[in-house]
Motif scaffolding. Structure first.
Motif, PDB file in Angstrom:
ATOM      1  N   VAL A 152      22.895 -24.086 -18.773  1.00 29.51           N
ATOM      2  CA  VAL A 152      23.168 -24.381 -20.067  1.00 29.51           C
ATOM      3  C   VAL A 152      24.186 -23.367 -20.635  1.00 29.51           C
ATOM      4  O   VAL A 152      24.480 -22.332 -19.765  1.00 29.51           O
ATOM      5  CB  VAL A 152      21.942 -24.067 -20.796  1.00 29.51           C
ATOM      6  N   THR A 153      24.599 -23.604 -21.772  1.00 24.42           N
ATOM      7  CA  THR A 153      25.755 -22.878 -22.380  1.00 24.42           C
ATOM      8  C   THR A 153      24.709 -21.681 -23.143  1.00 24.42           C
ATOM      9  O   THR A 153      23.953 -22.066 -24.025  1.00 24.42           O
ATOM     10  CB  THR A 153      26.524 -23.349 -23.543  1.00 24.42           C
TER      11      THR A 153
ATOM     12  N   GLY B 295      26.394 -18.815 -24.581  1.00 25.13           N
ATOM     13  CA  GLY B 295      27.334 -18.457 -25.652  1.00 25.13           C
ATOM     14  C   GLY B 295      28.704 -18.748 -25.453  1.00 25.13           C
ATOM     15  O   GLY B 295      29.211 -18.788 -24.277  1.00 25.13           O
TER      16      GLY B 295
ATOM     17  N   ARG C 117      31.672  -8.747 -21.262  1.00 25.40           N
ATOM     18  CA  ARG C 117      29.981  -8.660 -21.094  1.00 25.40           C
ATOM     19  C   ARG C 117      29.408  -7.428 -21.617  1.00 25.40           C
ATOM     20  O   ARG C 117      28.656  -7.352 -22.375  1.00 25.40           O
ATOM     21  CB  ARG C 117      29.646  -9.090 -19.773  1.00 25.40           C
TER      22      ARG C 117
ATOM     23  N   THR D 203      22.009 -14.168 -13.250  1.00 24.14           N
ATOM     24  CA  THR D 203      21.603 -15.833 -13.487  1.00 24.14           C
ATOM     25  C   THR D 203      23.068 -16.527 -14.111  1.00 24.14           C
ATOM     26  O   THR D 203      22.805 -17.512 -14.403  1.00 24.14           O
ATOM     27  CB  THR D 203      20.551 -16.077 -13.941  1.00 24.14           C
TER      28      THR D 203
HETATM   29  C1  LIG Z   1      20.321 -19.138 -22.254  1.00 26.53           C
HETATM   30  C2  LIG Z   1      18.929 -18.982 -21.896  1.00 26.53           C
HETATM   31  C3  LIG Z   1      18.632 -19.579 -20.766  1.00 26.53           C
HETATM   32  C4  LIG Z   1      18.559 -17.523 -21.665  1.00 26.53           C
HETATM   33  O1  LIG Z   1      17.135 -17.338 -21.572  1.00 26.53           O
HETATM   34  P1  LIG Z   1      16.539 -16.028 -21.663  1.00 26.53           P
HETATM   35  O2  LIG Z   1      15.004 -16.147 -21.535  1.00 26.53           O
HETATM   36  O3  LIG Z   1      17.309 -15.012 -22.388  1.00 26.53           O
HETATM   37  O4  LIG Z   1      16.509 -15.584 -20.112  1.00 26.53           O
HETATM   38  P2  LIG Z   1      17.220 -13.858 -19.780  1.00 26.53           P
HETATM   39  O5  LIG Z   1      16.778 -12.923 -20.596  1.00 26.53           O
HETATM   40  O6  LIG Z   1      16.396 -14.022 -18.380  1.00 26.53           O
HETATM   41  O7  LIG Z   1      18.754 -14.124 -19.588  1.00 26.53           O
HETATM   42  C5  LIG Z   1      19.147 -14.931 -18.408  1.00 26.53           C
HETATM   43  C6  LIG Z   1      20.863 -14.700 -18.541  1.00 26.53           C
HETATM   44  O8  LIG Z   1      21.302 -14.994 -19.591  1.00 26.53           O
HETATM   45  C7  LIG Z   1      22.333 -14.261 -20.259  1.00 26.53           C
HETATM   46  N1  LIG Z   1      22.302 -14.583 -21.653  1.00 26.53           N
HETATM   47  C8  LIG Z   1      20.996 -14.497 -22.479  1.00 26.53           C
HETATM   48  N2  LIG Z   1      21.606 -14.886 -23.800  1.00 26.53           N
HETATM   49  C9  LIG Z   1      22.864 -14.684 -23.687  1.00 26.53           C
HETATM   50  C10 LIG Z   1      23.959 -14.690 -24.685  1.00 26.53           C
HETATM   51  N3  LIG Z   1      23.735 -15.300 -25.908  1.00 26.53           N
HETATM   52  N4  LIG Z   1      25.267 -14.710 -24.443  1.00 26.53           N
HETATM   53  C11 LIG Z   1      25.337 -14.504 -23.255  1.00 26.53           C
HETATM   54  N5  LIG Z   1      24.469 -14.524 -22.109  1.00 26.53           N
HETATM   55  C12 LIG Z   1      23.213 -14.492 -22.392  1.00 26.53           C
HETATM   56  C13 LIG Z   1      21.607 -12.805 -20.039  1.00 26.53           C
HETATM   57  O9  LIG Z   1      22.744 -11.919 -20.017  1.00 26.53           O
HETATM   58  C14 LIG Z   1      21.059 -13.198 -18.439  1.00 26.53           C
HETATM   59  O10 LIG Z   1      22.225 -12.967 -17.437  1.00 26.53           O
HETATM   60  P3  LIG Z   1      22.122 -12.416 -16.153  1.00 26.53           P
HETATM   61  O11 LIG Z   1      20.875 -12.725 -15.475  1.00 26.53           O
HETATM   62  O12 LIG Z   1      23.410 -12.829 -15.229  1.00 26.53           O
HETATM   63  O13 LIG Z   1      22.181 -10.633 -16.458  1.00 26.53           O
HETATM   64  C15 LIG Z   1      17.887 -19.500 -23.145  1.00 26.53           C
HETATM   65  O14 LIG Z   1      18.175 -18.604 -24.271  1.00 26.53           O
HETATM   66  C16 LIG Z   1      18.388 -20.819 -23.598  1.00 26.53           C
HETATM   67  O15 LIG Z   1      17.876 -21.966 -22.986  1.00 26.53           O
HETATM   68  N6  LIG Z   1      19.201 -21.019 -24.605  1.00 26.53           N
HETATM   69  C17 LIG Z   1      19.497 -22.514 -25.071  1.00 26.53           C
HETATM   70  C18 LIG Z   1      20.834 -22.915 -24.428  1.00 26.53           C
HETATM   71  C19 LIG Z   1      21.287 -24.319 -24.740  1.00 26.53           C
HETATM   72  O16 LIG Z   1      20.613 -25.058 -25.132  1.00 26.53           O
HETATM   73  N7  LIG Z   1      22.452 -24.364 -24.978  1.00 26.53           N
HETATM   74  C20 LIG Z   1      23.121 -25.444 -25.542  1.00 26.53           C
HETATM   75  C21 LIG Z   1      23.272 -26.760 -24.899  1.00 26.53           C
HETATM   76  S1  LIG Z   1      23.576 -26.721 -23.182  1.00 26.53           S
END
Ligand SMILES: CC(C)(COP(=O)(O)OP(=O)(O)OC[C@H]1O[C@@H](n2cnc3c(N)ncnc32)[C@H](O)[C@@H]1OP(=O)(O)O)[C@@H](O)C(=O)NCCC(=O)NCCS
Length: 165
Positions: A57-58, A60, A149, A88
């Motif tokens: 997933v994206t 950011g 980052r 991850t």
């Molecule tokens: C992205 C997502 C999976 C992260 O989940 P989370 O519970 O915060 O997971 P974690 O805290 O374990 O973070 C996982 C990784 O994501 C990264 N991350 C989380 N939020 C982030 C952001 N806003 N920008 C960049 N990286 C981000 C963390 O740094 C971490 O990276 P690393 O493991 O390499 O150090 C979750 O926020 C999500 O599902 N978001 C929606 C995604 C979506 O719908 N996208 C659009 C359609 S594809």
């Protein structure tokens, strides 16, 4: 837990080519910025899936520059490479080039940096292989991704601290 072996950026580098038609136009008659952003997201996702061999997933988009407008009728190439891989997440850089097919002139019109997160079958973030960094260009891209980052995390920390005050 076994650490996967590094994968080279060249092995997941991905390219999408799209001819821009009338449906891609904004009210000014150029290609809509949203069209460019969507295709950047798609090609970045492709590179991230090929690097991790997982669903992604994206998380950011760190930056999206629009250097010059793209005209309707131009052939646009979106080239994505994994710049850095962490636990991850991966940063994917996308270079957008637009070609006038009649003149052959190619212009660099956008650059984007997206963070993609790999998910396991239950939709939880999962580990990705390290990036094998070789050439001087790859080393520079990795270094710059680390800086983005670091800056992103520092900004987040500062904003959260300000909210607590
Ligand atoms: C992205 C997502 C999976 C992260 O989940 P989370 O519970 O915060 O997971 P974690 O805290 O374990 O973070 C996982 C990784 O994501 C990264 N991350 C989380 N939020 C982030 C952001 N806003 N920008 C960049 N990286 C981000 C963390 O740094 C971490 O990276 P690393 O493991 O390499 O150090 C979750 O926020 C999500 O599902 N978001 C929606 C995604 C979506 O719908 N996208 C659009 C359609 S594809």
């Amino acid at each position: 837990m076994q650490v996967p072996s590094p994968r080279k950026a060249a092995d997941s580098s991905s390219v999408l080519v799209r001819w821009m038609g009338l449906v891609d136009a904004n009210s000014a008659g150029y290609v809509h910025g949203g069209t460019v952003m969507k295709l950047c997201d798609e090609v970045a996702g492709l590179a991230a899936v090929r690097h991790s061999r997982c669903r992604v997933v994206t998380a950011g988009m760190d930056r999206m520059t629009f250097l010059e407008p793209i005209h309707i009728g131009e052939l646009v190439t979106f080239t994505a490479s994994v710049n850095a891989a962490w636990r991850t997440s991966m940063e994917v850089g996308v270079r957008v080039e637009s070609e006038n097919p009649r003149t052959g002139v190619v212009r660099h019109t956008s650059t984007a940096y997206l963070t993609m997160v790999a998910l396991d079958d239950d939709g939880r973030p999962t580990g990705v292989p390290p990036l094998g960094v070789g050439s001087a260009d790859e080393q520079r891209r990795e270094r710059e991704a680390q800086t983005r980052r670091r800056n992103r995390l520092a900004e987040r920390e500062e904003l959260l601290r300000d909210r607590d005050d």
